[in-house]
Motif scaffolding. Structure first.
Motif, short mmCIF file in Angstrom:
data_model
loop_
_atom_site.label_atom_id
_atom_site.label_comp_id
_atom_site.label_asym_id
_atom_site.label_seq_id
_atom_site.Cartn_x
_atom_site.Cartn_y
_atom_site.Cartn_z
N ALA A 156 -6.05 -5.18 -6.56
CA ALA A 156 -4.68 -5.66 -6.34
C ALA A 156 -3.68 -4.70 -6.99
CB ALA A 156 -4.51 -7.07 -6.88
N GLU A 157 -4.05 -4.15 -8.14
CA GLU A 157 -3.16 -3.19 -8.82
C GLU A 157 -3.00 -1.92 -7.98
OE1 GLU A 157 -1.20 -3.83 -11.33
OE2 GLU A 157 -0.46 -1.76 -11.10
N TYR A 158 -4.10 -1.45 -7.39
CA TYR A 158 -4.00 -0.26 -6.51
C TYR A 158 -3.07 -0.55 -5.32
CZ TYR A 158 -7.54 2.61 -8.85
OH TYR A 158 -8.22 3.39 -9.75
N THR A 159 -3.18 -1.75 -4.76
CA THR A 159 -2.31 -2.03 -3.59
C THR A 159 -0.85 -2.19 -4.04
OG1 THR A 159 -2.81 -4.39 -3.65
CG2 THR A 159 -4.08 -3.07 -2.12
N ARG A 160 -0.64 -2.71 -5.26
CA ARG A 160 0.75 -2.81 -5.75
C ARG A 160 1.34 -1.40 -5.89
NH1 ARG A 160 -0.91 -7.56 -8.33
NH2 ARG A 160 -1.76 -6.47 -10.14
N LYS A 161 0.50 -0.48 -6.36
CA LYS A 161 0.95 0.90 -6.49
C LYS A 161 1.28 1.46 -5.08
CE LYS A 161 -0.29 5.16 -8.77
NZ LYS A 161 -1.40 6.02 -9.12
N ALA A 162 0.40 1.15 -4.12
CA ALA A 162 0.64 1.62 -2.75
C ALA A 162 1.98 1.09 -2.24
CB ALA A 162 -0.51 1.17 -1.84
N VAL A 163 2.24 -0.20 -2.46
CA VAL A 163 3.49 -0.80 -1.98
C VAL A 163 4.70 -0.15 -2.65
CG1 VAL A 163 4.85 -2.94 -1.99
CG2 VAL A 163 2.44 -3.00 -1.31
N ARG A 164 4.58 0.12 -3.95
CA ARG A 164 5.70 0.75 -4.68
C ARG A 164 6.04 2.13 -4.11
NH1 ARG A 164 3.38 -1.47 -9.39
NH2 ARG A 164 2.44 0.53 -9.97
N LEU A 165 5.00 2.83 -3.62
CA LEU A 165 5.24 4.16 -3.05
C LEU A 165 6.11 4.09 -1.80
CD1 LEU A 165 1.67 5.53 -3.71
CD2 LEU A 165 3.76 6.76 -4.35
N LEU A 166 6.19 2.91 -1.20
CA LEU A 166 7.00 2.76 0.03
C LEU A 166 8.46 2.46 -0.30
CD1 LEU A 166 4.57 0.55 2.17
CD2 LEU A 166 4.78 3.04 2.21
N ASP A 167 8.77 2.21 -1.56
CA ASP A 167 10.12 1.78 -1.96
C ASP A 167 11.28 2.58 -1.34
OD1 ASP A 167 9.38 -0.41 -3.34
OD2 ASP A 167 9.50 0.50 -5.34
N GLY A 188 7.47 17.09 2.75
CA GLY A 188 7.99 16.94 1.39
C GLY A 188 7.61 15.61 0.78
N GLU A 189 8.60 14.92 0.21
CA GLU A 189 8.32 13.70 -0.55
C GLU A 189 7.73 12.58 0.32
OE1 GLU A 189 11.54 12.05 -2.91
OE2 GLU A 189 10.29 10.24 -3.19
N ALA A 190 8.26 12.43 1.54
CA ALA A 190 7.77 11.35 2.41
C ALA A 190 6.28 11.54 2.68
CB ALA A 190 8.55 11.33 3.71
N LEU A 191 5.90 12.77 2.98
CA LEU A 191 4.50 13.08 3.27
C LEU A 191 3.62 12.79 2.04
CD1 LEU A 191 2.25 14.39 4.99
CD2 LEU A 191 3.10 16.62 4.33
N GLU A 192 4.10 13.21 0.91
CA GLU A 192 3.33 13.01 -0.32
C GLU A 192 3.17 11.52 -0.65
OE1 GLU A 192 4.06 14.78 -4.57
OE2 GLU A 192 4.16 16.31 -3.01
N ARG A 193 4.27 10.78 -0.48
CA ARG A 193 4.22 9.35 -0.77
C ARG A 193 3.24 8.63 0.15
NH1 ARG A 193 7.79 6.48 -3.87
NH2 ARG A 193 9.18 7.82 -5.05
#
Ligand code: FPP
Ligand code: MG
Length: 325
Positions: free
Chosen positions: A291-302, A191-196
């Motif tokens: 850096a913006e792509y990695t910020r997006k990656a980090v946000r996905l872990l929230d 579900g969501e965890a996998l997608e994130r």
């Protein structure tokens, strides 16, 4: 990202386990296969892909002791693809050493890649997860498509940024994304965890390749482990050049295009184009995008609760955008 520069040494406890597993599973009856496999696989190499698998599994709560074993699927696949890639690109250097094709020739390098690919498949089958196999097989098809699409765009001076992104997603980000998805799957997450986590890997992978393509214009061979300016010599029009060309007058782009068509490109021509790319301010622009792509990656872990694995996945983002090799 952050004030402190992350170093790969911070992940050394994982690398030791990954390397031990790689050594353990590399059995073959033929000395030449063993030589090529050991030469290509052991030693240098950042081990980012197996690390992503392990960290994503741990983030989702896995405490299985076979994680490192299954993580080798991603290093086997990656190294297999590099053995083939060096044949496609006629590359003489890989991971700071002569490439396998340079040492043993193209036929042996291709077969060495096939062997490592089959190792990855065997370990994936041993895992016995149809869900994971579906992701892995779709991802390999995507990588091959990416390589073929890139091939079809050789020396296309009018390649668009979207086409470039399509190539790097397929050839690099898809594997990183699959490593993350499979980490979630081995932990029983969906579900969501996998997608994130799949999206985390995708964004991280795009950032990784953006930096790789910048380093091809800015690094030095000693640090980078492969010659600088290689993309241009291989006819690959990557984002630094796409941005630089967009700042030139149409006539100048045409002149460069004709020069490359004539096949009379001299070392000075390459040096001039590389210097131009360095001067036009595109490097900072692409680093900021990465850096913006990695910020997006980090946000996905929230939404994931705090854990050492989460910290390490965040640190990996900093490392990958700040690296100079
Ligand atoms: C390196 O890119 C190449 C890749 C990231 C992917 C290569 C994929 C294949 C050959 C197809 C899949 C094959 C198998 C066996 C799974 P690059 O040439 O831009 O980078 P480089 O400068 O490091 O060579
Ligand atoms: Mg290559």
């Amino acid at each position: 990202m952050g004030d402190r520069k992350t170093s790969l040494a911070e992940f050394s406890r994982h690398f030791k386990e990954i390397n031990d597993e790689l050594k353990e599973s590399l059995d073959t009856r033929v000395a030449l296969v063993e030589d090529i496999a050991e030469y290509s696989l052991l030693g240098e190499g950042k081990r980012v892909r197996p690390l992503l698998f392990v960290l994503c599994a741990q983030l989702c709560g896995s405490k299985q002791d076979n994680l490192y074993h299954f993580s080798t699927i991603f290093e086997y696949l990656h190294t297999a693809s590099l053995l083939h890639d060096d044949v496609l690109d006629n590359a003489d250097t890989r991971r700071k050493k002569p490439s396998a094709r340079q040492v043993w020739g193209n036929p042996a390098a291709i077969l060495g890649g096939d062997f490592l690919y089959s190792k990855a498949s065997a370990i994936a089958v041993e895992w016995d997860s149809l869900k994971a196999l579906r992701i892995l097989t779709a991802m390999v098809s995507r990588m091959v498509e990416g390589q073929l699409f890139e091939l079809s765009q050789t020396l296309n001076w009018h390649i668009s940024k979207d086409q470039y992104l399509e190539i790097i997603i397929a050839k690099t980000a898809a594997l990183m994304s699959a490593a993350c998805s499979c980490g979630a799957i081995v932990a029983g997450a969906d579900g969501e965890a996998l997608e994130r986590l799949s999206d985390y890997g995708l964004n991280l992978g795009i950032a990784f390749q953006l930096i790789d393509d910048v380093l091809d214009y800015t690094s030095c061979e000693e640090a980078f482990g492969k010659p600088v300016g290689k993309d241009l010599r291989e006819g690959k029009v990557t984002l630094p050049l796409i941005y630089a060309l967009s700042q030139l007058e149409g006539k100048e782009v045409e002149r460069i295009q004709e020069l490359f068509k004539s096949e009379k490109v001299a070392d000075e021509d390459y040096a001039r184009l590389i210097a131009m790319v360095r001067q036009l301010g595109v490097v900072q622009r692409i680093k900021a995008e990465a850096a913006e792509y990695t910020r997006k990656a980090v946000r996905l872990l929230d939404p994931f609760p705090p854990s050492p694995a989460k910290e390490e996945l965040i640190a990996l983002c900093s490392y990958l955008v700040d690296r100079d090799f």
